[in-house]
Design a protein around this motif. Structure first.
Motif, PDB file in Angstrom:
ATOM      1  N   ALA A 322       8.435 -23.036 -17.437  1.00  0.00           N
ATOM      2  CA  ALA A 322       8.550 -23.063 -18.901  1.00  0.00           C
ATOM      3  C   ALA A 322       8.396 -24.481 -19.430  1.00  0.00           C
ATOM      4  O   ALA A 322       7.750 -24.707 -20.467  1.00  0.00           O
ATOM      5  N   ALA A 323       8.977 -25.451 -18.732  1.00  0.00           N
ATOM      6  CA  ALA A 323       8.842 -26.853 -19.144  1.00  0.00           C
ATOM      7  C   ALA A 323       7.395 -27.296 -19.067  1.00  0.00           C
ATOM      8  O   ALA A 323       6.893 -28.011 -19.944  1.00  0.00           O
ATOM      9  N   GLY A 324       6.702 -26.878 -18.010  1.00  0.00           N
ATOM     10  CA  GLY A 324       5.292 -27.225 -17.872  1.00  0.00           C
ATOM     11  C   GLY A 324       4.447 -26.642 -18.981  1.00  0.00           C
ATOM     12  O   GLY A 324       3.584 -27.322 -19.548  1.00  0.00           O
ATOM     13  N   ARG A 350       3.628 -28.574 -12.427  1.00  0.00           N
ATOM     14  CA  ARG A 350       2.359 -29.251 -12.722  1.00  0.00           C
ATOM     15  C   ARG A 350       1.226 -28.233 -12.894  1.00  0.00           C
ATOM     16  O   ARG A 350       0.321 -28.430 -13.710  1.00  0.00           O
ATOM     17  N   ALA A 351       1.302 -27.137 -12.153  1.00  0.00           N
ATOM     18  CA  ALA A 351       0.294 -26.078 -12.334  1.00  0.00           C
ATOM     19  C   ALA A 351       0.417 -25.453 -13.721  1.00  0.00           C
ATOM     20  O   ALA A 351      -0.605 -25.144 -14.371  1.00  0.00           O
ATOM     21  N   ALA A 352       1.655 -25.280 -14.196  1.00  0.00           N
ATOM     22  CA  ALA A 352       1.866 -24.705 -15.527  1.00  0.00           C
ATOM     23  C   ALA A 352       1.363 -25.646 -16.614  1.00  0.00           C
ATOM     24  O   ALA A 352       0.801 -25.207 -17.624  1.00  0.00           O
ATOM     25  N   ARG A 353       1.544 -26.950 -16.412  1.00  0.00           N
ATOM     26  CA  ARG A 353       1.019 -27.931 -17.372  1.00  0.00           C
ATOM     27  C   ARG A 353      -0.511 -27.832 -17.452  1.00  0.00           C
ATOM     28  O   ARG A 353      -1.088 -27.807 -18.539  1.00  0.00           O
ATOM     29  N   ALA A 354      -1.138 -27.792 -16.287  1.00  0.00           N
ATOM     30  CA  ALA A 354      -2.595 -27.722 -16.255  1.00  0.00           C
ATOM     31  C   ALA A 354      -3.103 -26.441 -16.913  1.00  0.00           C
ATOM     32  O   ALA A 354      -4.110 -26.445 -17.634  1.00  0.00           O
ATOM     33  N   GLU A 355      -2.387 -25.341 -16.690  1.00  0.00           N
ATOM     34  CA  GLU A 355      -2.783 -24.052 -17.246  1.00  0.00           C
ATOM     35  C   GLU A 355      -2.795 -24.080 -18.777  1.00  0.00           C
ATOM     36  O   GLU A 355      -3.612 -23.413 -19.422  1.00  0.00           O
ATOM     37  N   GLN A 356      -1.879 -24.876 -19.373  1.00  0.00           N
ATOM     38  CA  GLN A 356      -1.776 -24.957 -20.822  1.00  0.00           C
ATOM     39  C   GLN A 356      -2.596 -26.109 -21.414  1.00  0.00           C
ATOM     40  O   GLN A 356      -2.508 -26.402 -22.604  1.00  0.00           O
ATOM     41  N   GLY A 357      -3.380 -26.792 -20.570  1.00  0.00           N
ATOM     42  CA  GLY A 357      -4.242 -27.849 -21.060  1.00  0.00           C
ATOM     43  C   GLY A 357      -3.611 -29.227 -21.094  1.00  0.00           C
ATOM     44  O   GLY A 357      -4.214 -30.174 -21.606  1.00  0.00           O
ATOM     45  N   TYR A 358      -2.392 -29.358 -20.532  1.00  0.00           N
ATOM     46  CA  TYR A 358      -1.746 -30.671 -20.460  1.00  0.00           C
ATOM     47  C   TYR A 358      -2.167 -31.381 -19.170  1.00  0.00           C
ATOM     48  O   TYR A 358      -2.485 -30.736 -18.162  1.00  0.00           O
ATOM     49  N   ASP A 359      -2.154 -32.696 -19.201  1.00  0.00           N
ATOM     50  CA  ASP A 359      -2.420 -33.474 -17.994  1.00  0.00           C
ATOM     51  C   ASP A 359      -1.320 -33.161 -16.980  1.00  0.00           C
ATOM     52  O   ASP A 359      -0.145 -33.454 -17.231  1.00  0.00           O
ATOM     53  N   PRO A 360      -1.654 -32.567 -15.827  1.00  0.00           N
ATOM     54  CA  PRO A 360      -0.601 -32.167 -14.887  1.00  0.00           C
ATOM     55  C   PRO A 360       0.181 -33.344 -14.318  1.00  0.00           C
ATOM     56  O   PRO A 360       1.350 -33.199 -13.947  1.00  0.00           O
ATOM     57  N   GLU A 361      -0.443 -34.515 -14.248  1.00  0.00           N
ATOM     58  CA  GLU A 361       0.236 -35.678 -13.671  1.00  0.00           C
ATOM     59  C   GLU A 361       1.013 -36.488 -14.698  1.00  0.00           C
ATOM     60  O   GLU A 361       1.763 -37.395 -14.338  1.00  0.00           O
ATOM     61  N   ALA A 362       0.842 -36.178 -15.966  1.00  0.00           N
ATOM     62  CA  ALA A 362       1.513 -36.969 -17.006  1.00  0.00           C
ATOM     63  C   ALA A 362       2.975 -36.583 -17.165  1.00  0.00           C
ATOM     64  O   ALA A 362       3.795 -37.388 -17.584  1.00  0.00           O
ATOM     65  N   GLY A 363       3.324 -35.360 -16.849  1.00  0.00           N
ATOM     66  CA  GLY A 363       4.712 -34.929 -16.986  1.00  0.00           C
ATOM     67  C   GLY A 363       5.622 -35.679 -16.024  1.00  0.00           C
ATOM     68  O   GLY A 363       5.274 -35.913 -14.869  1.00  0.00           O
ATOM     69  N   GLN A 364       6.800 -36.046 -16.510  1.00  0.00           N
ATOM     70  CA  GLN A 364       7.738 -36.835 -15.716  1.00  0.00           C
ATOM     71  C   GLN A 364       8.864 -35.952 -15.194  1.00  0.00           C
ATOM     72  O   GLN A 364       9.476 -35.196 -15.952  1.00  0.00           O
ATOM     73  N   VAL A 365       9.129 -36.038 -13.898  1.00  0.00           N
ATOM     74  CA  VAL A 365      10.247 -35.315 -13.286  1.00  0.00           C
ATOM     75  C   VAL A 365      11.334 -36.331 -12.961  1.00  0.00           C
ATOM     76  O   VAL A 365      11.110 -37.268 -12.199  1.00  0.00           O
ATOM     77  N   THR A 366      12.499 -36.142 -13.541  1.00  0.00           N
ATOM     78  CA  THR A 366      13.635 -37.036 -13.335  1.00  0.00           C
ATOM     79  C   THR A 366      14.650 -36.331 -12.449  1.00  0.00           C
ATOM     80  O   THR A 366      15.069 -35.205 -12.749  1.00  0.00           O
ATOM     81  N   LEU A 367      15.034 -36.990 -11.363  1.00  0.00           N
ATOM     82  CA  LEU A 367      15.937 -36.398 -10.370  1.00  0.00           C
ATOM     83  C   LEU A 367      17.269 -37.122 -10.389  1.00  0.00           C
ATOM     84  O   LEU A 367      17.339 -38.325 -10.132  1.00  0.00           O
ATOM     85  N   MET A 368      18.326 -36.393 -10.706  1.00  0.00           N
ATOM     86  CA  MET A 368      19.669 -36.973 -10.672  1.00  0.00           C
ATOM     87  C   MET A 368      20.164 -37.035  -9.235  1.00  0.00           C
ATOM     88  O   MET A 368      20.108 -36.034  -8.510  1.00  0.00           O
ATOM     89  N   LEU A 369      20.652 -38.194  -8.843  1.00  0.00           N
ATOM     90  CA  LEU A 369      21.249 -38.372  -7.518  1.00  0.00           C
ATOM     91  C   LEU A 369      22.701 -38.759  -7.717  1.00  0.00           C
ATOM     92  O   LEU A 369      22.995 -39.757  -8.374  1.00  0.00           O
TER      93      LEU A 369
END
Length: 382
Positions: A322-324, A350-369
């Motif tokens: 959904a985020a993608g 990233r596949a969902a981003r590409a499917e909607q026409g967004y740059d798949p590599e532009a989305g940022q994934v933030t991981l809490m540690l």
């Protein structure tokens, strides 16, 4: 030199022990015998001057020396740490120090006496292998941020000192962002009921670091209020804000809007759309106090043309997808999911981003540690 009476060991290393007259107890072979023993506390130490343990110096200045440490010293050390930093049953601490080093006593005994959980660093992690500074198959660097999540039952008078000083440190030393959460009606996380307020404080004392909410529980708010508050912070920071949004986890939090709990996911999606629309300067149709249909815009106008948005994903692959599809970033963690699980969900994102026409590599994934710094948890990788 110590002439111990009993040596505790394990079968895998027992044959490497030097010759000794001590009784050797191989623990992994002795559990049936141990299980038959009494479980009550031993009636031993009665005075603070009695010896708790013996530890040897490193010998860096000569022959290593055995040091006898009394119970009173250990109790004083643990008590001081509890007064200055504090930990409790909700905390988990990582013990990284060799048991041959004195600080291991603090790492083990202090949290255990307070009911906390201790995780002992594994041999593979302590083997000295070089840290990986880029993601596998990628040359992109990892950005580090600070994420705060403290308990409200702190005995310290200045409850927000760590947040303020940490934000200043992050600003000076190249950290990417400072994140503060939203939590209600519970001591754990209770210092942070409103990330817009804490972010406004950070905005006035920093110049470079990004300022983010992790997360705004959107169904608990009117989107008009969210857009207004964060537009103020965007102006205070000269365009450095971003927010993660979540649908909520605790039913008690919905004391603000109990009717939204059942449909909180849809309320989150609708709220994001409304906040984005207001942020762009568009008007939102609402009803006035007299029941009239009106349209409103927010003031002040934000500095950024678009509000950077993260979707908080607790592990559900559908949330990543959904985020993608929305073109948003993702905020996630390692609670209940492995790195391999996260990697697969990022692929779906990233596949969902590409499917909607967004740059798949532009989305940022933030991981809490989850780490431990003073009274707060911190460290975020992006």
């Amino acid at each position: 030199d110590a002439a111990p009476v009993v040596v505790l060991t394990e079968a895998r290393v027992a044959d490497r022990l030097p010759a000794t007259t001590a009784q050797v107890l191989v623990l992994d072979r002795a559990w049936p015998t141990i299980a038959a023993c009494a479980t009550s506390n031993p009636d031993a130490a009665r005075a603070p001057e009695q010896i708790a343990y013996l530890i040897y110096t490193s010998g860096s200045t000569g022959q290593p020396k055995g040091v006898l440490v009394p119970h009173g010293s250990v109790v004083n050390f643990v008590s001081a740490m509890q007064q200055q930093l504090g930990c409790g049953a909700d905390d988990t601490l990582l013990a990284t120090t060799s048991i041959s080093f004195d600080i291991s006593v603090l790492e083990l005994f202090w949290p255990l006496t307070q009911g906390a959980t201790v995780v002992i660093l594994g041999e593979h992690a302590a083997s000295g292998m070089p840290a990986q500074t880029t993601t596998p198959g990628s040359e992109r660097p990892i950005d580090f941020s600070l994420f705060y999540f403290a308990s409200a039952d702190s005995t310290a008078g200045d409850k927000y000192r760590l947040l303020i000083e940490g934000a200043k440190f992050a600003d000076r030393h190249g950290f990417t962002a400072v994140w503060t959460p939203e939590r209600h009606f519970h001591e754990f996380g209770g210092l942070y009921p409103n990330p817009a307020i804490t972010s406004a404080a950070i905005a006035t004392i920093t110049e470079r670091v990004q300022i983010r909410a992790g997360s705004v529980v959107l169904p608990l708010h009117d989107p008009l209020r969210v857009a207004e508050e964060w537009s103020v912070v965007d102006n205070l920071s000269n365009g450095r804000v971003g927010i993660a949004v979540a649908s909520g986890w605790h039913a008690n939090d919905f004391a603000f809007f109990p009717e939204r709990y059942a449909e909180r996911k849809q309320a989150t999606a609708d709220g994001i759309a409304a906040v984005q629309k207001l942020w762009r300067g568009e008007a939102l149709p609402v009803e006035s106090g007299t029941g009239s249909a009106i349209e409103v815009q927010i003031f002040p106008k934000p500095v950024q043309a678009e509000l950077p948005i993260w979707i908080t994903a607790a592990g559900n692959p559908e949330t990543f997808i959904a985020a993608g599809k929305r073109g948003a970033n993702v905020l996630t963690h390692l609670l209940g999911q492995s790195l391999e699980d996260v990697a697969e969900k990022i692929r779906l994102y990233r596949a969902a981003r590409a499917e909607q026409g967004y740059d798949p590599e532009a989305g940022q994934v933030t991981l809490m540690l989850h780490t431990y710094i003073g009274e707060d948890r911190a460290a975020v990788r992006e």
